[in-house]
Each structure stands twice: as structure tokens, then as C-alpha cells.
Write a protein that holds these residues in place. Structure first.
Motif: not given
Lengths: 478, 228
Positions: A165-168, A173-179, A223-226
Motif C-alpha cells: 500500500k503506497n501513496f501517490k 487523484v487530482i481529478d477525483s479531488l476536484k470532484r 480526503q487527499i490521504f484516502n
């Protein structure tokens, strides 16, 4: 005197001083809402734990070789395998069962290692008794299938320990955060770390701390973490274990899915593979296994079913979920007492307010009570009149409280209550972080009885006060 | 035929400092259908005497026999039943139950006696019509004037056809017109239903209507006059 007459007078008396009565009714209403809702949360919490215990952890019954329970050695497989299998298939009370080979292994990747219990299962049988296949996390691949060999499903916790399990922060991810409506200014800051892989949660959290302001971190950090979680699916894990002859064996599995239940301890320990991928390596025949997990049609039949199997197969160990998870079983038994304690404490506190209100009502009505006694109302009727009045006063508030409490439970039972701020603590002991409150209809019957009891008990002091009045003196009171 | 026979009745109140003799050796017989006023200055023992006849207070000595029953032989519970089944009470301050309508106030005693529903409904209507309140059956006490409330109280006292009615200063809170009206009604009911009435009063208009006037002074009967 007709009972209806006394009841009618008592009911009308409740509304004589509307303001005062409404204050008590509101207090009872709020107290009842609190009691009903708290009990609903508790019940939902325990029920979810029990569902998890039964449908992901231990199932209704588990059958073992008794020696396996003392020492989880490979050699202690279930004896008389065909006999028990035939019996389980023919029993009408049994919905499904799954046979498992269980091997304690050491799992290692290039970056981490962990002790894991490998569960060798038959996919369709296992799906019928355990909901682990439904607990695959988002972005965590999929459950086992028969198409590819040497696949493994591990937990989110194991993935973390083995650094799978990593974080990237990727463009997705950016698209989903915008949503998710994270502000553009915050997302902008994340572009500095785009496509950089963080091996642990700690490293990523530290990076976010330096990158974002305290406020941004507080509001959007989670939210960003998840969203940035990235599982390295198809990663290889090497498992080392002893076969039945004591020889050290190595086997490599590729991660196909990541699951997460509400019990971190269970997750940390268990991984799932297809039985045929592991059993021959460990030196087992086709029909050897360590454990049979059984799900019955009706939960109430479990104890009966357990003793039936035990009688038929005395050489086997048969344990029910209550034996395997005594904490959850105790919680179920405790629920009834819990309801009574919560409501009892609330009503006991409210009783003081009710007594006070009724005493005031009696003091206001001294002249009238004197008149009633003078014209021939006996003590029994005077007592009954005051008792009904007190019960009505309590019952009106309690009824309102039960209705609102039930609606609240209905609503939150649908949406769930998120306790994720304390989720790590809850999940560590096997309880879900999102609770869906629920309540037994029988609970409302209990509350009604308790409320009537409180009303009756609270009426004793005011009624005694009334009965002590001397009619001659009471009539003269101004 | 005598309804009440009182012999050598004495009531002494033992205060902390002094002993007060409220009723001092009263002998009295009340006949069926009498319309009696007990008069006398404040502290003469009128209310004490009525309370003892009504079974609300017990005498220090002497006997009260109502319809062959000696009240001193009754315990507290029996006295409550005695009051319920034998006496109609009319109080100075009306003392109606504020949450009940005129009709319900009147039927209350009959309900307590366990009378049949039809009989209660019929008698309630009849008696409220007799006191001129046939159109106010469903009015609450706070919707009625003082005179009307006292008429409801009279109707309540008479509804169950008691052996006698005790009325303690029934007109004290009423204006003269209401007093006249109430006295007429009581007199009419006394004649129509042959109900025995015993009043305690200061009111000369009540005294004028009474057919028997008993004057009390210092707990003793000083005058007992029958008229007409």
C-alpha cells in the motif's frame, strides 16, 4: 365510579396548567429520545459486531480436529472427512459450509515481512459462508477467481505492513479531488508531489503537513490521504512455511485483491488463496482440511445444531460463534440489561421533576381535593386519580420521545453514524467505525412498562400528600 | 319522621394554650323535608355542628343518629360512604371541579355511587333544568357566573337524591339577585323532592325563607323556631 370518569378527570387535570405540564413532558420527551437513540446506537454497534463475527470472522459453527485448537499444527486435519461432509450436506438447518486449509506462514516482499495465516479455500463455498469477498476496497483489485493460478487476497493492513500500500498523487487523484470540491488552491499545492510514491502513510502525512496549511490539512487532509492510496496489485509475495514433513517450502503468490473488514486483528492475520494452489505444496491430499466453517439457516438453531453434530461426531470439536467470540456473545446477552439500565437512569432522574410538578399540582388543588373527599370520594379513588394523572404526564412525553427516537434511528440506520475520528480504536477491537443504529420493537414495550412504572412510583409521594389532607381544613384553604 | 337525631353533642378543641368548646350540649331533631337555617354570630359553632352532622368531624361526646345509624359507630371508610350515599353538600365557594362541564360536575356523585348510565344522564338533565341551567349543560365553571356555579353546586348536591343537604353559607359569595334566585330554586326543590335542607348562614334573606330557624350562641341552641 366508572374508571373512565377518573381517567377522564386525570387526563383533563394534566392540561390544567399547560405550561407546567409541557415543561415536564418536554423533559420526559428529551430523556426518552436520548434513551431510545443511545440504545439504538448500542444495538446497531453490537449487531454489526455480531454480523462481522459470524459472516467474516468465525461463522455460526466451526468444526476442527480437537488437537488443532491446542496447537495449530498442519498435521491436525479434520478426521472422518467424508462422513462429516455428507452429514453437513444432508442437514436441512445448514445453509452453507466451507472447508479450509490453514497454514501459518511468513510472508515477505522486498520491503517488508509479516506472519500470516494462509486460508486455502474453495471460492464458491467460501463466498457462501464469508463476506470477505464483498469487502474488497476501492482500487483494491478483485477477489480470487479460478482463471489464474497462485493469486492471493490480502488485507489492507497486511498491504501496509508489506509496503504494497503506497501513496501517490496521480492525475486521476487530482481529478477525483476536484470532484470532491477540494479548492483549486489546495490542489495546486499537490502538483509539486505529483507521481511521487510514498511508501508509508507516515511519510505521506508528513509531506502533506509541510505542503498544506494547518487548516487545509484539517479540512481536506483525510480526503487527499484516502484518494491517494495506491495498491501495488500484482505484487509478488513469497510465503515460507513447513510442509507436513517438516520441510521448508516457498511459494510465491501475486496480490489480486485487498480487503478490509471492521476488525483490524482479523485483517492483520488472514490472507486467502485457492486451496489447490497451496494444499499439494504443503503435502495434503485433495480432501484434507483443518477447519469447516458452517452457516445455518436460523441463528436460533445454532446451539441445537452444535449438539447434534457433537453427538454424531464425538471425535470432532464443534464450536459456535458464542464460544469463539465470547465478547460479542456477552454483548448480545447484555443488551436487554443495558436497555433497562439506560432507561432506568433517565427515568429515575426525570422522576424528581415529575414528583415536583405533581406536588405543585396537589398544593394548588388542596381545596378541590378537600371537597372531593368531603362529598364522598374515597382514598383509593383519590390515589388512583393522582396516579393516572402522573402516568399520563409521563406517558405523553415518553410516547413522543419513542416516536421521535424511532424516526431518528430509522434515519441514521439508513445513513449511518460516522465515528471515524475514533475508528482506529474501534476497529482494533473489532467494531465498525460507521454505526447503523437499530432497535428491537420489543424495546418500546419495555420503555412503556418502565414509564408506567415510573409514573406509578412518582405518584406515591404526591398522592400521600393528598391523602393526608383533612377535608374540613382543606375546604377552608384559600 | 326524623332524619337526624342529635343528643347532648359536645365538641371541644384542644388548642396549645386554651381549650375551646365549639358545641356545648346540643340536642336537636331534624325532620324529613325540613328547610332549616342555623344562624348565629361567628364562632357560635354553626360550621362545627354541620361538619359533625356531615361526618367530616367527630364529636367529643354525644351522639348523632342519622336514619337509625349512630355516626360514632362508623370508621373512616364507612364515614366516606355515609357522606357519599346520604348527604348533599353545598359549599360557600361553590367548589366545582374546574375541568369538568356542568353536566359532568352534576353526574360526578352518581358516577361514584355506580348508578346506571341512562339514569345518570336523565337525572342530570332533569336537575340542571330544575335549577334553570338546561341550556348550559356543557359549560365549564369558568364560563358560568357565580350564581350559575352555585346553582350547579345545588344540582350536584341534589342529583343523587340524598337524605339531606348541608349548605354552609351558600349565599355568602352571591349578589342579592343571585341569592334570591338560588333560594327560590332550593325552596322549590325542597317542596318538589321533599329534600331536607340544613343551612348555616348569616344572610337574613336565607333566614326569611327558612321554615325553621335555630339560633346558636357559644355552642348552645338559644332559640329553635318553626314557622308556617
Amino acid at each position: 365510579m366508572r374508571k373512565q370518569m377518573i381517567i377522564s378527570i386525570s387526563w383533563k387535570n394534566v392540561w390544567r396548567n399547560k405550561k407546567r405540564s409541557l415543561i415536564v413532558i418536554c423533559a420526559v420527551l428529551l430523556g426518552t429520545i436520548a434513551g431510545v437513540f443511545t440504545s439504538g446506537i448500542m444495538k446497531g454497534w453490537v449487531q454489526q459486531r455480531i454480523d462481522s463475527v459470524i459472516y467474516t470472522e468465525v461463522s455460526h459453527l466451526k468444526i476442527h480436529n480437537p488437537d488443532y485448537l491446542l496447537n495449530e499444527e498442519l498435521a491436525y486435519t479434520v478426521p472422518d472427512q467424508s462422513g462429516i461432509e455428507k452429514y453437513l450436506k444432508s442437514d436441512q438447518n445448514i445453509l452453507a459450509f466451507s472447508k479450509r486449509v490453514k497454514i501459518m506462514t511468513m510472508a515477505s516482499t522486498s520491503t517488508g515481512s509479516s506472519a500470516i495465516m494462509l486460508n486455502g479455500i474453495q471460492i464458491e463455498d467460501e463466498k457462501a459462508v464469508s463476506k470477505v469477498w464483498k469487502k474488497i476496497v476501492s482500487g483494491g483489485g478483485e477477489y480470487l477467481n479460478n482463471l489464474s493460478k497462485n493469486q492471493i487476497v490480502i488485507s489492507d493492513k497486511t498491504a501496509e505492513q508489506l509496503r504494497i500500500k503506497n501513496f501517490k498523487v496521480t492525475s486521476e487523484v487530482i481529478d477525483s479531488l476536484k470532484r470532491l470540491e477540494v479548492p483549486a488552491s489546495t490542489i495546486e499545492k499537490l502538483s509539486n508531489i505529483e507521481n511521487i510514491r510514498y511508501k508509508t502513510a507516515k511519510l505521506f502525512k508528513n509531506e502533506l503537513k509541510t505542503l498544506l496549511s494547518k487548516k487545509e490539512n484539517k479540512e481536506y487532509g483525510k480526503q487527499i490521504f484516502n484518494a491517494s492510496v495506491h495498491y501495488r496489485l500484482r505484487s509478488k509475495i513469497v510465503f515460507t512455511f513447513n510442509d507436513t514433513n517438516g520441510k521448508l517450502v516457498y511459494q510465491t503468490f501475486r496480490v489480486c485483491g485487498i480487503y478490509k473488514t471492521q476488525n483490524t486483528m482479523f485483517d492483520q492475520m488472514n490472507a486467502f488463496v485457492v486451496k489447490d494452489d497451496i494444499a499439494p505444496l504443503a503435502g495434503f491430499s485433495d480432501n484434507s482440511y483443518h477447519e469447516i466453517a458452517v452457516i445455518a439457516h436460523e441463528e436460533k438453531d445454532i446451539d441445537e445444531l452444535k449438539s447434534e453434530i457433537k453427538t454424531q461426531f464425538p471425535e470432532l470439536s464443534v464450536l459456535s460463534w458464542k464460544d469463539l467470540a465470547p465478547d460479542a456473545a456477552m454483548m448480545t446477552d447484555f443488551m436487554g440489561i443495558w436497555y433497562a439500565i439506560i432507561m432506568g437512569i433517565i427515568l429515575f432522574a426525570l422522576a424528581f421533576g415529575i414528583i415536583n410538578t405533581m406536588l405543585m399540582a396537589i398544593l394548588e388543588r388542596v381545596k378541590e381535593l378537600g371537597m372531593l373527599m368531603a362529598i364522598g370520594m374515597n382514598k383509593k379513588r383519590v390515589f388512583r386519580m393522582i396516579m393516572y394523572e402522573t402516568v399520563f404526564l409521563t406517558l405523553v412525553g415518553a410516547f413522543g420521545g419513542m416516536v421521535i427516537g424511532a424516526l431518528l434511528i430509522g434515519f441514521t440506520g439508513h445513513t449511518g453514524l460516522d465515528f471515524s475520528s475514533v475508528s482506529e480504536g474501534l476497529e482494533a477491537i473489532g467494531y465498525s467505525a460507521i454505526i447503523f443504529p437499530e432497535i428491537d420493537p420489543g424495546f418500546f414495550f419495555l420503555v412503556t412498562l418502565l414509564v408506567i412504572g415510573t409514573g406509578i412510583l412518582s405518584s406515591i409521594i404526591p398522592a400521600r400528600k393528598a391523602l393526608k389532607l383533612n377535608p374540613v381544613e382543606a375546604i377552608r384553604t384559600e | 319522621m326524623s332524619v337526624i337525631e342529635i343528643k347532648n353533642l359536645v365538641k371541644i378543641y384542644n388548642g396549645s394554650a386554651v381549650q375551646v368548646t365549639a358545641v356545648n350540649g346540643v340536642d336537636l331533631t331534624i325532620e324529613k323535608g325540613e328547610f332549616t337555617a342555623i344562624v348565629g354570630p361567628s364562632g357560635s359553632g354553626k360550621t362545627t355542628l354541620l361538619n359533625m352532622i356531615g361526618g367530616l368531624d367527630s364529636p367529643t361526646s354525644g351522639t348523632i343518629v342519622v336514619d337509625k345509624t349512630d355516626l360514632s359507630t362508623l370508621n373512616k371508610r364507612q364515614l366516606v360512604d355515609y357522606r357519599l350515599n346520604n348527604i348533599g353538600f353545598v359549599f360557600q365557594a361553590y367548589n366545582l371541579i374546574p375541568v369538568l362541564t356542568a353536566k359532568e360536575n352534576v353526574s360526578f356523585i352518581m358516577e361514584m355511587q355506580g348508578a346506571k348510565k341512562d339514569a345518570i344522564t336523565q337525572r342530570t338533565k332533569e336537575i340542571l333544568e330544575s335549577v334553570g341551567l338546561g341550556d348550559r349543560l356543557n359549560s365549564r365553571p369558568n364560563q358560568l357566573s357565580g350564581g350559575q356555579q352555585q346553582r350547579v353546586a345545588v344540582a350536584r348536591a341534589l342529583a343523587s337524591k340524598p337524605k339531606f343537604v348541608i349548605a354552609d353559607e351558600p349565599t355568602a359569595n352571591l349578589d342579592s339577585k343571585s341569592t334570591e334566585n338560588l333560594l327560590d330554586i332550593m325552596e322549590e326543590l325542597n317542596k318538589k323532592e321533599n329534600t331536607t335542607f340544613i343551612f348555616s348562614t348569616h344572610d337574613q334573606r336565607v333566614v326569611n325563607k327558612a321554615r325553621r330557624v335555630i339560633v346558636l350562641e357559644d355552642g348552645k341552641i338559644v332559640k329553635d323556631e318553626r314557622r308556617g
